[in-house]
Enzyme design. Structure first.
Site, PDB file in Angstrom:
ATOM      1  N   GLY A  11       0.831  -1.215   0.000  1.00 52.97           N
ATOM      2  CA  GLY A  11       0.000   0.000   0.000  1.00 52.97           C
ATOM      3  C   GLY A  11       0.858   1.254   0.000  1.00 52.97           C
ATOM      4  O   GLY A  11       2.091   1.180  -0.137  1.00 52.97           O
ATOM      5  N   PHE A  12       0.201   2.366   0.165  1.00 50.76           N
ATOM      6  CA  PHE A  12       0.882   3.657   0.084  1.00 50.76           C
ATOM      7  C   PHE A  12       1.950   3.798   1.181  1.00 50.76           C
ATOM      8  O   PHE A  12       3.156   3.824   0.905  1.00 50.76           O
ATOM      9  CB  PHE A  12      -0.181   4.764   0.136  1.00 50.76           C
ATOM     10  CG  PHE A  12       0.327   6.119   0.506  1.00 50.76           C
ATOM     11  CD1 PHE A  12       1.445   6.658  -0.117  1.00 50.76           C
ATOM     12  CD2 PHE A  12      -0.330   6.877   1.468  1.00 50.76           C
ATOM     13  CE1 PHE A  12       1.915   7.927   0.225  1.00 50.76           C
ATOM     14  CE2 PHE A  12       0.119   8.140   1.812  1.00 50.76           C
ATOM     15  CZ  PHE A  12       1.244   8.665   1.200  1.00 50.76           C
ATOM     16  N   ASP A  32       0.140  -8.589   1.496  1.00 54.50           N
ATOM     17  CA  ASP A  32      -0.897  -7.670   1.002  1.00 54.50           C
ATOM     18  C   ASP A  32      -1.912  -8.478   0.195  1.00 54.50           C
ATOM     19  O   ASP A  32      -1.529  -9.400  -0.525  1.00 54.50           O
ATOM     20  CB  ASP A  32      -0.263  -6.590   0.111  1.00 54.50           C
ATOM     21  CG  ASP A  32      -1.066  -5.302   0.096  1.00 54.50           C
ATOM     22  OD1 ASP A  32      -0.532  -4.270   0.535  1.00 54.50           O
ATOM     23  OD2 ASP A  32      -2.237  -5.345  -0.346  1.00 54.50           O
ATOM     24  N   ASN A  33      -3.185  -8.124   0.314  1.00 57.99           N
ATOM     25  CA  ASN A  33      -4.192  -8.819  -0.513  1.00 57.99           C
ATOM     26  C   ASN A  33      -4.419  -8.078  -1.836  1.00 57.99           C
ATOM     27  O   ASN A  33      -5.227  -8.487  -2.650  1.00 57.99           O
ATOM     28  CB  ASN A  33      -5.512  -8.987   0.250  1.00 57.99           C
ATOM     29  CG  ASN A  33      -6.231  -7.665   0.471  1.00 57.99           C
ATOM     30  OD1 ASN A  33      -5.710  -6.591   0.146  1.00 57.99           O
ATOM     31  ND2 ASN A  33      -7.432  -7.725   1.026  1.00 57.99           N
ATOM     32  N   ASP A  57      -4.529 -12.254   2.594  1.00 59.57           N
ATOM     33  CA  ASP A  57      -5.482 -11.386   3.291  1.00 59.57           C
ATOM     34  C   ASP A  57      -5.424 -11.734   4.775  1.00 59.57           C
ATOM     35  O   ASP A  57      -5.592 -12.912   5.139  1.00 59.57           O
ATOM     36  CB  ASP A  57      -6.886 -11.653   2.724  1.00 59.57           C
ATOM     37  CG  ASP A  57      -7.873 -10.599   3.171  1.00 59.57           C
ATOM     38  OD1 ASP A  57      -7.805 -10.170   4.353  1.00 59.57           O
ATOM     39  OD2 ASP A  57      -8.708 -10.200   2.351  1.00 59.57           O
ATOM     40  N   ASN A 106      -5.740 -12.311  14.121  1.00 60.89           N
ATOM     41  CA  ASN A 106      -4.785 -13.229  13.466  1.00 60.89           C
ATOM     42  C   ASN A 106      -3.353 -12.721  13.602  1.00 60.89           C
ATOM     43  O   ASN A 106      -2.429 -13.485  13.890  1.00 60.89           O
ATOM     44  CB  ASN A 106      -5.128 -13.371  11.978  1.00 60.89           C
ATOM     45  CG  ASN A 106      -6.326 -14.276  11.758  1.00 60.89           C
ATOM     46  OD1 ASN A 106      -6.637 -15.123  12.585  1.00 60.89           O
ATOM     47  ND2 ASN A 106      -7.013 -14.091  10.639  1.00 60.89           N
ATOM     48  N   TYR A 152     -14.845   1.674   9.702  1.00 63.71           N
ATOM     49  CA  TYR A 152     -13.418   1.994   9.847  1.00 63.71           C
ATOM     50  C   TYR A 152     -13.139   2.536  11.249  1.00 63.71           C
ATOM     51  O   TYR A 152     -12.272   2.028  11.960  1.00 63.71           O
ATOM     52  CB  TYR A 152     -13.036   3.013   8.784  1.00 63.71           C
ATOM     53  CG  TYR A 152     -11.554   3.304   8.703  1.00 63.71           C
ATOM     54  CD1 TYR A 152     -10.663   2.370   8.194  1.00 63.71           C
ATOM     55  CD2 TYR A 152     -11.054   4.540   9.117  1.00 63.71           C
ATOM     56  CE1 TYR A 152      -9.306   2.646   8.097  1.00 63.71           C
ATOM     57  CE2 TYR A 152      -9.698   4.823   9.015  1.00 63.71           C
ATOM     58  CZ  TYR A 152      -8.817   3.877   8.506  1.00 63.71           C
ATOM     59  OH  TYR A 152      -7.480   4.157   8.416  1.00 63.71           O
ATOM     60  N   TYR A 166      -4.437  -8.109  24.299  1.00 64.62           N
ATOM     61  CA  TYR A 166      -3.397  -9.119  24.049  1.00 64.62           C
ATOM     62  C   TYR A 166      -2.151  -8.808  24.878  1.00 64.62           C
ATOM     63  O   TYR A 166      -1.420  -9.707  25.268  1.00 64.62           O
ATOM     64  CB  TYR A 166      -3.041  -9.183  22.555  1.00 64.62           C
ATOM     65  CG  TYR A 166      -3.842 -10.237  21.812  1.00 64.62           C
ATOM     66  CD1 TYR A 166      -5.168 -10.016  21.462  1.00 64.62           C
ATOM     67  CD2 TYR A 166      -3.274 -11.466  21.486  1.00 64.62           C
ATOM     68  CE1 TYR A 166      -5.905 -10.975  20.797  1.00 64.62           C
ATOM     69  CE2 TYR A 166      -4.008 -12.439  20.809  1.00 64.62           C
ATOM     70  CZ  TYR A 166      -5.321 -12.181  20.473  1.00 64.62           C
ATOM     71  OH  TYR A 166      -6.043 -13.148  19.823  1.00 64.62           O
ATOM     72  N   GLN A 169      -3.304  -9.742  28.614  1.00 60.85           N
ATOM     73  CA  GLN A 169      -3.627 -11.157  28.833  1.00 60.85           C
ATOM     74  C   GLN A 169      -2.508 -12.094  28.361  1.00 60.85           C
ATOM     75  O   GLN A 169      -2.242 -13.093  29.006  1.00 60.85           O
ATOM     76  CB  GLN A 169      -4.901 -11.468  28.035  1.00 60.85           C
ATOM     77  CG  GLN A 169      -5.808 -12.468  28.718  1.00 60.85           C
ATOM     78  CD  GLN A 169      -7.148 -12.521  27.993  1.00 60.85           C
ATOM     79  OE1 GLN A 169      -7.767 -11.487  27.733  1.00 60.85           O
ATOM     80  NE2 GLN A 169      -7.591 -13.701  27.645  1.00 60.85           N
TER      81      GLN A 169
END
Ligand code: UDP
Length: 317
Positions: A11-12, A32-33, A57, A106, A152, A166, A169
């Site tokens: 991406g940018f 990147d997807n 993805d 993920n 978003y 995360y 925990q």
């Protein structure tokens, strides 16, 4: 040599970041997807033996095995994967939410497994249409849960929450940076953002489209400054943020249109169109935390940044 995963690396901002990390001598895995990212942004890196591109993805789990050398351990993860312009993130709102929830889970899981430091690209959009101006990190925001930008804004808010959970925990080493409007070469020509739209329109002699009366403000940070800030934040030990990264020089959208017109020597007319729903009226970061914790502040003035960006668009056109 560190092994660094950059999601959204084509991406940018991601492609500029990959370039910088390679220059520093790191091994870079770019994920990147290609929904908004483009292989053209990383074409010049593909021959580099320290660079790997994986079309993936983040909504799907990712298991990393290094092909050539090393022990396959990832040291750092920059999670930049998510369409970031309003046009693109609203194109498939549910996918945007998935990237910011399932995708972030993920990648945090991956960070946990590899004991990697994890940097989450958050956004000024977590402040929504801010009632406090300029915005410090302590401001909790004015965000609608049900509007067209919510996929978003709320997505990025829960992504921040996931990082801190995360950390609490599972002891994942995290850092949250809130990125304000950023511009520069390699912005997608068609992503509908104000800087790319105005430059394209001005260079092509088309009408420059201001949404609303142009009195809304934004503060524009040049991409090199942003990438520098991201790397400093990643490498600051035990620093979790959140930290604003952006340029505090504030301009109205009308001022930007006028500047672009002058710098491109364009004869385009400035026209006024309907303001999109929930469009924030003002935005300007307070960057005291970045300055104190990271020693960072942007150095590229809008005039210079715009002229680099205009040259890039001229070449592409
Ligand atoms: N905007 C505009 N004309 C355009 C594109 C955007 O006037 O052709 C306005 C938009 O309504 C917003 C500001 O410019 O007020 C910044 O928009 P952008 O999509 O770049 O990013 P945002 O900060 O809204 O996420």
């Amino acid at each position: 040599m560190k092994t660094i995963l950059v999601t959204g690396g084509a991406g940018f901002i991601g492609s500029h970041l990959c370039e910088k990390l390679l220059e520093q001598g790191d091994y870079v895995i770019c994920l990147d997807n290609l929904f908004t990212g483009s292989t053209e942004n990383i074409q010049h890196l593909l021959q580099n033996k320290n660079f790997e591109f994986v079309k993936h993805d983040i909504i799907e789990p990712f298991f990393y095995k290094r092909k050539n050398k090393g022990d396959g351990r990832i040291d750092q993860i920059y999670n930049l994967a998510c369409p970031a312009s309003p046009v693109h993130y609203q194109f498939n709102a549910i996918r945007t939410i998935k990237a910011n929830t399932i995708g972030v889970i993920n990648m945090l899981g991956l960070a946990r497994k590899h004991k990697a430091r994890f940097l989450q690209a958050s956004t000024s959009e977590v402040y929504g249409d801010p009632l406090v101006h300029p915005q410090p990190e302590s401001y909790r925001g004015n965000v609608t849960t049900i509007g067209p930008r919510a996929c978003y804004d709320e997505g990025k808010r829960v992504a921040e929450t996931l990082c801190f959970d995360y950390n609490r925990q599972n002891k994942v080493d995290i850092c949250v940076v809130r990125i304000f409007n950023t511009y520069g070469p390699k912005m997608a020509l068609n992503d509908g953002r104000v800087v790319s739209n105005f430059i394209m329109q001005a260079l092509q002699g088309k009408d420059i489209t201001i949404y609303g009366d142009g009195s809304q403000t934004r503060s524009f940070c040049y991409v090199d400054d942003m990438v520098h800030g991201l790397i400093l934040a990643m490498n600051k030990k035990n620093f979790k943020g959140p930290v604003n990264l952006g340029n505090p020089d504030e301009f109205t959208v009308l001022e930007l249109a006028k500047k672009v017109k002058v710098f491109t020597r364009s004869r385009s007319k400035i026209v006024f169109k309907q303001l999109p729903q929930d469009d924030p009226k003002q935005r300007k970061p307070i960057i005291k935390v970045a300055l104190k914790e990271l020693g960072w502040k942007p150095i590229v003035k809008l005039k210079n940044g715009l002229s680099h960006t205009i040259s890039y668009f001229e070449k592409i056109l």
